[in-house]
Design an enzyme around this catalytic site. Structure first.
Site, PDB file in Angstrom:
ATOM      1  N   SER A 167       0.829  -1.199   0.000  1.00 17.80           N
ATOM      2  CA  SER A 167       0.000   0.000   0.000  1.00 17.80           C
ATOM      3  C   SER A 167       0.870   1.260   0.000  1.00 17.80           C
ATOM      4  O   SER A 167       1.712   1.434  -0.870  1.00 17.80           O
ATOM      5  CB  SER A 167      -0.970  -0.024   1.193  1.00 17.80           C
ATOM      6  OG  SER A 167      -1.951   0.982   1.085  1.00 17.80           O
TER       7      SER A 167
ATOM      8  N   ASP B  41      -9.748  -3.952  -5.952  1.00 19.39           N
ATOM      9  CA  ASP B  41      -9.210  -2.956  -5.017  1.00 19.39           C
ATOM     10  C   ASP B  41      -9.862  -1.613  -5.292  1.00 19.39           C
ATOM     11  O   ASP B  41      -9.722  -1.059  -6.384  1.00 19.39           O
ATOM     12  CB  ASP B  41      -7.695  -2.860  -5.191  1.00 19.39           C
ATOM     13  CG  ASP B  41      -7.013  -2.055  -4.083  1.00 19.39           C
ATOM     14  OD1 ASP B  41      -7.671  -1.164  -3.512  1.00 19.39           O
ATOM     15  OD2 ASP B  41      -5.834  -2.324  -3.806  1.00 19.39           O
TER      16      ASP B  41
ATOM     17  N   HIS C  73      -8.247  -4.500  -1.502  1.00 20.03           N
ATOM     18  CA  HIS C  73      -7.006  -3.879  -1.037  1.00 20.03           C
ATOM     19  C   HIS C  73      -6.373  -4.641   0.127  1.00 20.03           C
ATOM     20  O   HIS C  73      -5.147  -4.698   0.239  1.00 20.03           O
ATOM     21  CB  HIS C  73      -7.291  -2.435  -0.603  1.00 20.03           C
ATOM     22  CG  HIS C  73      -6.060  -1.620  -0.350  1.00 20.03           C
ATOM     23  ND1 HIS C  73      -5.194  -1.246  -1.359  1.00 20.03           N
ATOM     24  CD2 HIS C  73      -5.534  -1.116   0.801  1.00 20.03           C
ATOM     25  CE1 HIS C  73      -4.189  -0.539  -0.854  1.00 20.03           C
ATOM     26  NE2 HIS C  73      -4.375  -0.444   0.453  1.00 20.03           N
TER      27      HIS C  73
END
Length: 465
Positions: free
Chosen positions: A247, A374, A406
Site C-alpha cells: 500500500s 481494489d 485492497h
C-alpha cells in the site's frame, strides 16, 4: 480465485533495545543546482544532510545484539519486560493518534472511516490476538532493533527456526496511508515467510504528523542500509536481499530505491548501501502510480499557462478521491509537502526524466501484485506504472488477483490459513523458481485458520480500505 501472470506488453501511452551502528548516507557538500534538483528526497536541514562539517554521533555494535538466537530454555526474556514493552508501544501509538486528531478536527468522512476501522479490527481480533502473542513472546522475533537516531528508527526481525546457513532476506515497508504505518503490521507476513526459511526485517518509519514523505523515504533508506550492512550477523545472506512494500509502504519503497539509484548516478556521491544489493522489489497493492498518473499529460503541453491549469485540475481530481475516502485534501498535501512537490514523490513521473535515464538501469526487477477489486487503489494504477517502467527499459512484471480487494492479499487471505498464493509467488522469485521454492514450502507447517470465515467476509464488506 483466478490468478493471472501478465508478461508485460507495453500500452500505448528492524524484545530488546539492541543498539547497532546506524547506517547513514553521506553526500558531497559540493553539488551543482542541477544535481541537487535531481535528488528529490534529500533533506533540507543541514543536520540531516551531513553538512556544516558536523559529524553524527554513531552507536557501536554491541555483542549482545549479535549473539546467536537463544535456545528455548535460555531465551532470557522476562514476562515483566514483555509487558512493559507492550505498554510502551501502546503509549506511543496513543500519543500519535491524539496528535493526529488535532490535525483532523471534526469531519464525518474520517469519523465514518474510523468507525469502520474499529468494526473491521474487531471482527479480525481472534487472528490479531494470536499474531500478537507470537509477536511479543516468540523467540524467533527480535523487536525494536535500532537502525538510526531519528524517532521510530526501529525494526523487527523475524528469524527462521533453523538458521544453519545464510538465509535470504526481505526488508518490508508497511502500509498505513502514510499516517498509521507501524512495524508490527508486518507480523503475519514476517511469520509466514520465516516459516519458509526467509529472514524478514519490518522497518518502522516516521508517519505523518511526525514527518512528511521525505522523512519516510529517509527512514526507509536507513532501515534498508542497516539490513544490507548488518543482516549477516543474524544469519542473513547480504547477497540475497529483497524489498517488499505494501500500500503506502509500496509507494515509499519505490521512492526509496529510485532515490538511491539517482544518488548512485551522482558525482562524488557516497552511499551506505547500493541498489544492486536489492535483488527484486515487490509492490503489493501499491499507490505510487496514483500519485503520478494524472501528471503524465502535463509533459506534452506546450503552453505554460495551460500546463499549470491542467496539472492542477488532474491532481485536484486525485486529491478529491483521497478526500472522499477520509484522507483530507489538506492532510494529503501536507504529507506530500505541497501540491507543487507531488511530481517529486511520484516514481512514475521521475523514471520518465531523461536526465536520470542511467539510474533506471540500476533498478532491480520490479514485480507488482494487485487485486482487481481494489477500491482504495485501483489495479489500473499498477498496470500504468508497469507500462511506464517497461517503456524506459526497466525489468518489470505484474500479477493480478481476480476479485481481490485492497486488504485481501495482505490480511484476510493469510488469516484464512491454508495455501497463500501471494507468498508462493514471492518465495518462487526468492528461491529461483517454483520447484526450488516448493522444497521450502513443503517443510513449512500448513498455516491454520485464525479467523472464522463468516467474520472474514463481514470484515471484507465493512473494510475502510
Amino acid at each position: 480465485m483466478s490468478l493471472e501472470l501478465h508478461p508485460h506488453t507495453p500500452s500505448p501511452q528492524f524484545d530488546e533495545e539492541e543498539k547497532a551502528s546506524p547506517s547513514s548516507s553521506s553526500s558531497s557538500s559540493a553539488s551543482s543546482p542541477a544535481a541537487e534538483d535531481a535528488r528529490p528526497f534529500l533533506r533540507r536541514s543541514a543536520s540531516a544532510a551531513g553538512g556544516g562539517g558536523r559529524s553524527r554521533r554513531r552507536r557501536t555494535v554491541s555483542e549482545p545484539s549479535l549473539r546467536p538466537l537463544p535456545s528455548h530454555t535460555s531465551r532470557g526474556r522476562s514476562f515483566r519486560r514483555d509487558v512493559g514493552h507492550a505498554a510502551a508501544e501502546t503509549f506511543l501509538l496513543t500519543r500519535l493518534a491524539i496528535t493526529l486528531l488535532r490535525y483532523l478536527g471534526v469531519g464525518y468522512r474520517w469519523i465514518t472511516k474510523f468507525l469502520a476501522l474499529i468494526c473491521y479490527a474487531t471482527l479480525l481480533t481472534p487472528g490479531f490476538l494470536q499474531v500478537g502473542y507470537y509477536y511479543f513472546f516468540s523467540s524467533q522475533v527480535r523487536r525494536s532493533i535500532i537502525y538510526g537516531d531519528r524517532p521510530r528508527n526501529r525494526l523487527d526481525l523475524y528469524l527462521p527456526t533453523k538458521v544453519d546457513c545464510s538465509k535470504p532476506v526481505v526488508a518490508f515497508v508497511t502500509g498505513g496511508a502514510w499516517i498509521i504505518g507501524y512495524k508490527a503490521w508486518g507480523a503475519l507476513l514476517g511469520r509466514r515467510l520465516a516459516e519458509r526459511g526467509i529472514i524478514v526485517a519490518c522497518i518502522d518509519y516516521r508517519n505523518f504528523p511526525q514527518g512528511t514523505i521525505s522523512d519516510m523515504v529517509e527512514d526507509a533508506s536507513q532501515g534498508i542500509s542497516f539490513v544490507c550492512n548488518n543482516i549477516g550477523s543474524y544469519g542473513g545472506d547480504p547477497n540475497r536481499i529483497y524489498l517488499i512494500g505494501q500500500s503506502a509502504g509500496a509507494h515509499i519503497a519505490a521512492c526509496t530505491i529510485l532515490d538511491q539509484a539517482i544518488k548512485e548516478c551522482g558525482e562524488r556521491e557516497c552511499t551506505s548501501w547500493s541498489v544492486s544489493q536489492i535483488k527484486a522489489y515487490f509492490g503489493i497493492s501499491g499507490g505510487a502510480c496514483d500519485l503520478s498518473y494524472q501528471y503524465l499529460f502535463l509533459v506534452s503541453c506546450r503552453s505554460d499557462g495551460f500546463k499549470l491549469a491542467y496539472f492542477r485540475y488532474n491532481m485536484l481530481e486525485l486529491i478529491d478521491h483521497f478526500h472522499s475516502r477520509g484522507l483530507y485534501r489538506s492532510i494529503f498535501l501536507s504529507i506530500m509537502e505541497g501540491e507543487q512537490n507531488l511530481w517529486r514523490c511520484s516514481p512514475e513521473i521521475l523514471v520518465q526524466d531523461s536526465s536520470i535515464k542511467h539510474a533506471i538501469s540500476l533498478l532491480p526487477h520490479v514485480i507488482l501484485f494487485h487485486g482487481t477489486s481494489d477500491q482504495s487503489i485501483p489495479s489500473t494504477a499498477s498496470k500504468k506504472f508497469v507500462d511506464t517502467l517497461h517503456s524506459v527499459g526497466a525489468k518489470v512484471d505484474i500479477v493480478l488477483f481476480e476479485g481481490k480487494t485492497h486488504t485481501d492479499l495482505f490480511l484476510q487471505d493469510p488469516l484464512r490459513g491454508g495455501k497463500d498464493e501471494l507468498l508462493e509467488h514471492i518465495a518462487a522469485v526468492i528461491y529461483g523458481g517454483v520447484a526450488a521454492a516448493h522444497a521450502y514450502i513443503s517443510v513449512a507447517p500448513l498455516p491454520r485458520r485464525l479467523v472464522p470465515e463468516f467474520m472474514l467476509q463481514l470484515a471484507r464488506k465493512i473494510s475502510p480500505f
